[in-house]
Scaffold this motif. Structure first.
Motif, PDB file in Angstrom:
ATOM      1  N   TRP A 116      -4.588  -1.735 -14.406  1.00 57.68           N
ATOM      2  CA  TRP A 116      -3.191  -2.248 -13.606  1.00 57.68           C
ATOM      3  C   TRP A 116      -3.593  -3.251 -12.916  1.00 57.68           C
ATOM      4  CZ3 TRP A 116      -1.166   0.785 -16.875  1.00 57.68           C
ATOM      5  CH2 TRP A 116      -0.392   2.201 -16.575  1.00 57.68           C
ATOM      6  N   ARG A 117      -2.744  -4.476 -12.697  1.00 54.93           N
ATOM      7  CA  ARG A 117      -2.996  -5.525 -12.248  1.00 54.93           C
ATOM      8  C   ARG A 117      -1.728  -5.570 -11.258  1.00 54.93           C
ATOM      9  NH1 ARG A 117      -7.424  -8.343 -13.826  1.00 54.93           N
ATOM     10  NH2 ARG A 117      -7.762  -8.325 -16.445  1.00 54.93           N
ATOM     11  N   SER A 118      -1.935  -5.389  -9.845  1.00 51.90           N
ATOM     12  CA  SER A 118      -0.752  -5.497  -9.206  1.00 51.90           C
ATOM     13  C   SER A 118      -1.239  -5.376  -7.766  1.00 51.90           C
ATOM     14  CB  SER A 118       0.295  -4.159  -9.425  1.00 51.90           C
ATOM     15  OG  SER A 118       1.464  -4.296  -8.502  1.00 51.90           O
ATOM     16  N   GLY A 119      -0.553  -6.325  -6.923  1.00 53.02           N
ATOM     17  CA  GLY A 119      -1.142  -6.457  -5.499  1.00 53.02           C
ATOM     18  C   GLY A 119      -1.290  -5.220  -4.956  1.00 53.02           C
ATOM     19  N   GLY A 120      -0.480  -4.273  -5.021  1.00 47.97           N
ATOM     20  CA  GLY A 120      -0.518  -2.872  -4.494  1.00 47.97           C
ATOM     21  C   GLY A 120      -1.638  -1.933  -4.831  1.00 47.97           C
ATOM     22  N   PHE A 121      -2.146  -2.355  -6.180  1.00 39.78           N
ATOM     23  CA  PHE A 121      -3.439  -1.498  -6.765  1.00 39.78           C
ATOM     24  C   PHE A 121      -4.483  -1.947  -6.852  1.00 39.78           C
ATOM     25  CE2 PHE A 121       0.416   0.641  -9.152  1.00 39.78           C
ATOM     26  CZ  PHE A 121       0.657   1.435  -8.207  1.00 39.78           C
ATOM     27  N   PRO A 122      -5.371  -2.422  -5.785  1.00 36.22           N
ATOM     28  CA  PRO A 122      -6.729  -3.167  -5.984  1.00 36.22           C
ATOM     29  C   PRO A 122      -7.514  -2.614  -6.836  1.00 36.22           C
ATOM     30  CG  PRO A 122      -6.221  -2.205  -3.651  1.00 36.22           C
ATOM     31  CD  PRO A 122      -5.232  -1.843  -4.599  1.00 36.22           C
ATOM     32  N   ILE A 123      -8.396  -3.122  -7.767  1.00 38.06           N
ATOM     33  CA  ILE A 123      -9.090  -2.721  -8.587  1.00 38.06           C
ATOM     34  C   ILE A 123     -10.530  -2.145  -7.967  1.00 38.06           C
ATOM     35  CG2 ILE A 123     -10.950  -3.231 -10.502  1.00 38.06           C
ATOM     36  CD1 ILE A 123      -8.700  -5.394 -11.410  1.00 38.06           C
ATOM     37  N   ILE A 124     -10.883  -1.055  -8.333  1.00 35.64           N
ATOM     38  CA  ILE A 124     -11.856  -0.409  -7.606  1.00 35.64           C
ATOM     39  C   ILE A 124     -13.128  -0.780  -8.629  1.00 35.64           C
ATOM     40  CG2 ILE A 124     -13.416   1.796  -7.134  1.00 35.64           C
ATOM     41  CD1 ILE A 124     -10.237   3.086  -6.724  1.00 35.64           C
ATOM     42  N   LYS A 125     -13.032  -0.416  -9.671  1.00 32.33           N
ATOM     43  CA  LYS A 125     -14.419  -0.921 -10.722  1.00 32.33           C
ATOM     44  C   LYS A 125     -13.587  -0.812 -12.113  1.00 32.33           C
ATOM     45  CE  LYS A 125     -18.796   0.330 -12.243  1.00 32.33           C
ATOM     46  NZ  LYS A 125     -19.944   1.377 -12.495  1.00 32.33           N
ATOM     47  N   ASP A 126     -13.913  -1.675 -13.037  1.00 30.17           N
ATOM     48  CA  ASP A 126     -13.769  -1.862 -14.531  1.00 30.17           C
ATOM     49  C   ASP A 126     -12.216  -1.682 -14.480  1.00 30.17           C
ATOM     50  OD1 ASP A 126     -16.091  -2.431 -15.148  1.00 30.17           O
ATOM     51  OD2 ASP A 126     -16.371  -0.278 -15.524  1.00 30.17           O
ATOM     52  N   LEU A 127     -11.627  -0.492 -15.241  1.00 29.41           N
ATOM     53  CA  LEU A 127     -10.419  -0.183 -15.365  1.00 29.41           C
ATOM     54  C   LEU A 127      -9.863   0.695 -14.381  1.00 29.41           C
ATOM     55  CD1 LEU A 127     -10.958   0.281 -19.099  1.00 29.41           C
ATOM     56  CD2 LEU A 127     -10.228  -1.696 -17.940  1.00 29.41           C
ATOM     57  N   MET A 128     -10.563   1.028 -13.375  1.00 30.48           N
ATOM     58  CA  MET A 128     -10.088   1.855 -12.319  1.00 30.48           C
ATOM     59  C   MET A 128      -9.267   1.157 -11.056  1.00 30.48           C
ATOM     60  SD  MET A 128     -12.914   4.721 -10.703  1.00 30.48           S
ATOM     61  CE  MET A 128     -13.023   6.069 -11.761  1.00 30.48           C
ATOM     62  N   VAL A 129      -8.258   1.726 -10.680  1.00 26.35           N
ATOM     63  CA  VAL A 129      -7.620   1.010  -9.569  1.00 26.35           C
ATOM     64  C   VAL A 129      -7.252   2.186  -8.292  1.00 26.35           C
ATOM     65  CG1 VAL A 129      -6.586  -0.671 -11.167  1.00 26.35           C
ATOM     66  CG2 VAL A 129      -5.271   1.448 -10.719  1.00 26.35           C
ATOM     67  N   ASP A 130      -7.013   1.454  -7.378  1.00 29.07           N
ATOM     68  CA  ASP A 130      -6.686   2.489  -6.033  1.00 29.07           C
ATOM     69  C   ASP A 130      -5.211   2.455  -6.073  1.00 29.07           C
ATOM     70  OD1 ASP A 130      -6.381   3.342  -3.607  1.00 29.07           O
ATOM     71  OD2 ASP A 130      -7.506   1.922  -2.628  1.00 29.07           O
TER      72      ASP A 130
END
Lengths: 256, 262, 650
Positions: free
Chosen positions: A111-125
């Motif tokens: 997911w690429r969205s300002g609200g969902f920062p990337i944690i690692k690879d394809l994993m987002v917060d």
């Protein structure tokens, strides 16, 4: 099975990023003999098993998943340009490889969205969604001392519409797809569900204001009614709930 | 209402309300334009009515404020949305069929509409209302709107170019309205599962009627349909510089302009 | 072998819970603020307990391994939740729900607990409606009910096919409210690695932050484990990928007894396995058995043709279809309890009547229901399940029958708890699927949600107070300075180093799959003395192999999914053996535990009430040491123990 299964050889372009700050890039991997009966995440399992055996420096691909039956909302992935991949009304874990052809190149992004920062690879917060819920996504009743369940009749039509909204699994596909990075579909689903039901109506105004305020604080974008969210929502939550949120929010503000 | 206009929905409501206001203005403007098709002098009477009067000026100020709000918030919201989108972009994004082109490109369409508006202002507003207020003189009298229309779309050497520019402008306006119309209702909460398709349908009809109406007037003018020397007084006869709006046939004895013209 | 004290209150069955509540000790509001409670797991039991305790004024710390408490696997429960409301006026009552649950559990559950469960079931429905859970309703605006396996009344409340989701979101909302108010400190993406014991009481836990790898310990006056079941021992199950038995195993190693580990439920209606790369099995709700009819061909040659793909289900005329559940169990028909339905499917498939290419599937047919009710009604009732089925299998269940096969679904066994839901470690409670308490040897459909929420909303908030009544004087301990906490942290670090240092060649999943295979083949639906002994031997060998040959890439710092899995599989490798041991010692068949040596002539489970009417609770005695069995005898005073009979109506 309807048609016998086939096997696919695929080229995967997978986004690899060590952590939030690191610069990410696409890496290309090949997988062979993937059955069309396999699910997309099973294909990812096979890829990871392969990466572990090859002991590649970047290690197996990190991606979120849990229930693998389309309800926990943990899986994400932007597959070939679409949230939850090239099929409608499903999550990534329900996507099956029969949707792809032999020799395909599949691009897999987080997911690429300002609200969902990337944690690692394809994993987002996605904790932002939890924070919005904490701001007001509830009916303020404590355990015990509530009236009988049948004390307030609720029209079936209303209950059904509330259920349509309540079907949201909080996966984040809406904000991930939205060109504005807006979380309105998610917020509206909860506001709408609870505003429809008499139990939730009591604090509907407070809830709408609190949840929108938190959503804004967290930096989600503004809804411009493109409707992309509802098309990519695995549970087909309708943007009519956004209209109800707007209405509730306006009402709440006019009142005070 | 504290903090309402700072909230994302509040800002969207401003867009919505100002948009609806502009939509209403377009409807009036179209009605006015269509008059020219039937009667140039009647159109000019409307122009005169909306000339240098306090109510016309006040109306223009309100209109300008509406535009300003709509434009300023469009940029504020877009800037916020770009920030919310984050710095990383998808490598490719195939939005599913069903996302309207217009809805994704409202700002671009809006900018095109604004550009068209500037041309339009230079051509008409500056020569008519502004000229009247400022007392400047032009090729035609400020209240002779029909003559101006005829000039730009028919007599001017650049008439064809002007017609094309206007048609592009209307096309952009059509797209902008198509989304803007139902979106405005959605934003203020006047929509639900039943009404979304209805509003979308109304939006299509409405924007088509508006834009086709404007385009019709332009094409009508381009085809020489506006008879500026029509049923009113004959300039050659009385020598008046402006039209006097008298009933035909012209009577130089009673023509108020005949005197000045001499 | 010691007898266990289950602390059942005095009095008539109907009065026990009331008496308990009326005479228990309470904590005064001012003192509640001084008390910390840790809740591990945020499913129905965990989230509801954390929310309720925080509402009461306790300071709660909640932990889950997922990215959000809303993801817990309770969310996947489809069919519904039971309650003795008797809204349909079809003869239901608290006693009948109690009776059905005990009978469904094949007389291996504790009477007092089950009665309490039935008693509070109605409160759960009230509570959930008040939270805004959109249960299905009739046109008159009142709540709708449907029937489920093992019952002759309609007592199941539902929200389409997503009841678990809606109930969990209700509990999650309540929890979110408390987090927002600052009464609950939420730790997501955090896994419990061990308990901390101080002076014989549980005083906290050690956790690993799954993103940073940080090992940290947390203090609390008491700890509640609501960590779900251990079905993933079998690798393939309907559980979520992350569901695990590690918290229970860590507690077991610290001295909590593990009760009835062999009681594992195999759900009859799951989508059959399609390949050896398969990661999990998908459940099709039991509610489908309300309107679907289960059958296989009567003629073996038809079955063989189906297996070869020469004909399809629709080519077989009605008279050649064997509706074996209706044939064998006329009174309950397709709605027999899960264990009975599962075994019957296995029996038909073993006899060669399976209907897919592997011969391991039976049909669940909606043709008759569509004829009777129309497609619209069926779509309304099961639309989302049908869609889910079609997405997975590419078959349209409106046109061709579904294919289903049993799969591991739920574990009735779990940490031994007394009436207060306290484990054998003081200060450690277990709730929901993590404990063993209410389902005996088999759980009825729509009872898991009921039990999870009963424990969390209405039982623990009382019983925990009884324990805490004299604990407010215990000052909060500082984990950074306290010896026991530091030691527990070090033990966890050592354990992780041990895992990382194996540096073998085989991936965690590969070993897990091998364990699953051993379990399914030998400790699955039909168990024998030989198969169980084989299992124990093979699991031991596999465990040795694991500790010599497992390969975990990456480092222990930061996100390392393989390390997480390795920790869980290491525990499964001990738990698997414990299951087999328990199954071996229980020389009878009951509910989900079926020993081929112990069956009636008609192939039904044959209990041995004389020798095995007890809860078997195992005490850990060390790695590779034989655990010690403790017994809790079950006394049925209010129910007549009999052979389960789903054949006749009377």
């Amino acid at each position: 099975m309807a048609e016998g299964h086939k096997s696919l050889n695929l080229t995967l372009r997978v986004w690899r990023q060590a952590n939030r700050q690191a610069k990410g890039e696409f890496k290309v991997y090949n997988v062979k003999d993937i059955s069309t009966e396999a699910s997309f995440l099973e294909m990812m399992d096979i890829l990871n098993e392969q990466l572990i055996n090859e002991q590649v420096p970047e290690g197996p691909v990190a991606f979120d998943h849990d229930c693998r039956e389309g309800i926990c909302g943990m899986c994400s992935l932007f597959i070939n340009g679409r949230a939850h991949g090239p099929d409608d009304d499903i999550t990534t874990c329900q996507l099956h490889m029969r949707k792809f052809n032999d020799g395909d190149t599949i691009t897999i992004e987080p997911w690429r969205s300002g609200g969902f920062p990337i944690i690692k690879d394809l994993m987002v917060d996605r904790t932002a969604y939890d924070k919005i819920m904490q701001a007001g996504g509830f009916v303020s009743v404590s355990t015990g001392g509530v009236p009988d369940a049948n004390a307030i009749p609720i029209s079936k039509v209303i209950a059904d519409e509330a259920m349509d909204a309540a079907a949201c699994i909080g996966c984040g596909a809406c904000a991930a797809t939205c060109k504005n990075g807006s979380a309105m579909l998610f917020v509206s689903a909860k506001v709408s569900q609870l505003a429809l039901l008499p139990q939730g109506k009591v604090e509907a105004a407070k809830r709408a204001k609190a949840m929108v305020k938190k959503m804004d604080e967290l930096g989600f974008g503004n809804c411009t009614n493109t409707g992309a969210c509802e098309l990519e929502c695995p549970k087909s939550v309708s943007i009519s709930h956004i209209a109800r949120l707007n209405r509730e929010f306006l009402k709440a503000n006019i009142k005070d | 209402m504290k903090g309402f206009f700072k909230s994302s929905i509040g800002k969207k409501v401003l867009m919505s309300v100002s948009g609806l206001f502009l939509i209403l203005f377009l409807l009036f403007h179209l009605c006015m334009n269509l008059v020219v098709v039937f009667s140039a002098s009647a159109y000019n009477e409307v122009c005169a009515f909306l000339g240098s009067n306090w109510y016309a000026v006040a109306g223009t100020m309100v209109l300008a404020a509406g535009f300003l709000v709509h434009i300023v918030y469009a940029f504020i919201l877009t800037a916020q949305n770009r920030k919310a989108r984050g710095t990383d972009r998808y490598d490719n994004q195939n939005l599913p069929a069903g996302v309207e082109f217009a809805s994704k490109n409202m700002l671009v369409l809006g900018v095109i509409v604004c550009c068209g508006l500037l041309v339009h202002f230079g051509q008409f507003w500056a020569k008519m209302m502004y000229a009247e207020l400022a007392g400047t003189e032009g090729q035609f009298a400020p209240t002779d709107g029909a003559a101006w229309i005829n000039w730009y779309f028919h007599d001017s050497p650049l008439a064809v170019a002007f017609v094309i520019v206007y048609l592009v402008w209307f096309a952009a306006l059509w797209l902008h309205l198509n989304h803007g119309f139902w979106s405005a209702f959605h934003t203020v909460g006047l929509s639900n599962n039943v009404w979304i398709p209805r509003l979308k349908c109304i939006a299509k009809w409405f924007s088509t009627i508006i834009c086709a109406g404007f385009a019709f007037v332009v094409i009508f003018a381009a085809c020489g349909g506006i008879n500026t020397k029509s049923d009113c007084c004959n300039k050659e006869k009385c020598g008046a510089k402006t039209e006097c709006h008298q009933e035909a046939p012209c009577n130089p004895q009673t023509c108020p302009n005949a005197e000045q013209g001499k | 072998m010691a007898q266990l004290d289950s602390k059942i209150p005095e009095g008539d069955l109907k009065d026990k819970w009331t008496n308990y509540k009326e005479h228990q000790h309470l904590v005064n509001p001012a003192n509640k603020r001084k008390i910390d409670i840790i809740v591990v797991g945020t499913g129905l039991a965990g989230a509801s307990a954390a929310a309720s305790l925080a509402e009461m004024g306790f300071k709660v710390k909640a932990f889950c391994y997922q990215d959000s408490p809303r993801r817990a696997h309770s969310i996947a429960a489809q069919g519904g939740i039971n309650a003795a409301k008797n809204y349909p006026n079809d003869g239901d009552s608290v006693y009948r729900l109690f009776y059905d649950t005990i009978k469904g559990g094949d007389y291996r559950a504790r009477e007092a607990n089950v009665y309490r469960l039935a008693e509070v079931s109605n409160l759960i429905i009230d509570q959930c409606v008040a939270q805004g859970v959109p249960f299905a309703r009739e046109y008159g605006g009142l709540l709708a009910n449907r029937s489920f396996g093992g019952a002759l009344v309609s007592r199941t409340f539902y929200a389409r096919g997503q009841t678990g989701q809606q109930l969990l979101l209700g509990a999650y909302s309540a929890l979110s409210r408390q987090i927002g108010l600052g009464n609950v400190e939420m730790h997501s993406r955090t896994e419990m690695m061990d308990l901390v014991m101080v002076d014989g009481r549980c005083r906290g836990i050690v956790t690993r932050d799954l993103l940073t790898g940080e090992i940290k310990s947390h203090f609390a006056h008491c700890v509640i484990l609501a960590t779900g079941g251990y079905g993933n021992v079998f690798f393939l199950s309907t559980n979520a990928m992350g569901s695990n038995g590690s918290a229970a195993m860590k507690a077991y190693r610290k001295g909590a007894y593990f009760a009835n580990p062999c009681m594992v439920q195999i759900h009859p209606t799951c989508i059959p396995q399609h390949g050896n790369y398969q990661s999990k099995l998908t459940l099709m709700s039991e509610s489908l058995r309300n309107d679907g009819r289960i059958w296989v061909p009567k003629k073996k040659e038809d079955a063989e043709k189906l297996q070869k793909g020469l004909i399809t289900a629709n080519d077989i005329p009605d008279e050649d279809r064997d509706f074996y559940l209706e044939r064998r169990y006329p009174a309950f028909g397709n709605l027999v309890p899960r264990d009975v339905a599962s075994r019957a499917a296995k029996e038909r498939c073993d006899a060669g009547f399976g209907v897919n290419n592997t011969g391991l599937a039976v049909f669940l047919d909606f043709k008759y229901a569509i004829q009777r009710l129309g497609k619209d009604v069926i779509e309304q009732r099961y639309g989302n399940l049908f869609q889910m089925y079609q997405k997975i299998t590419n078959d349209n269940p409106y046109e061709t029958p579904m294919m289903i096969y049993p799969a591991i679904h739920y574990t009735m066994g779990g940490l031994w708890v007394d009436y207060e839901l306290s484990t054998s470690i003081p200060g450690l409670f277990a709730a929901g699927e993590a404990n063993f308490s209410d389902h005996g040897a088999n759980r009825l459909g729509a009872s898991a949600l009921m039990q999870g929420l009963a424990d969390g909303y209405f039982v623990l908030p009382y019983t925990v107070q009884e324990y805490l009544a004299d604990q407010f004087n215990v000052p909060r301990m500082n984990p950074a300075e306290h010896e026991e906490f530091k030691k527990a942290e070090q033990d966890v670090k050592d354990w992780i180093d041990k895992l990382m240092n194996v540096k073998g060649k085989e991936s965690v999943d590969s070993i897990h799959k091998r364990l699953g295979h051993i379990m399914w083949e030998n400790v699955g639906m039909g168990r024998t003395k030989e198969s169980l002994e084989t299992a124990i031997k093979e699991i031991k060998e596999l465990r040795e192999e694991f500790w010599k040959n497992v390969f975990i890439p990456g480092s222990k710092d930061g996100l390392n999914v393989e390390l997480e899995k390795a920790n869980r599989v290491a525990d499964f490798l001990e738990l698997g053996e414990l299951i087999a041991r328990d199954a071996l010692h229980r020389e009878e068949s009951c509910g989900g535990h079926f020993r081929l040596e112990h069956q009636t002539e008609e192939g039904e489970a044959k209990r041995d009430d004389e020798h095995f009417m007890y809860v078997g609770a195992w005490e850990y005695k060390g790695y590779n040491q034989d655990p010690e069995l403790h017994k809790e005898d079950l006394n049925y005073q209010y129910i007549k123990v009999q052979q389960r009979n789903y054949k006749a109506g009377k």
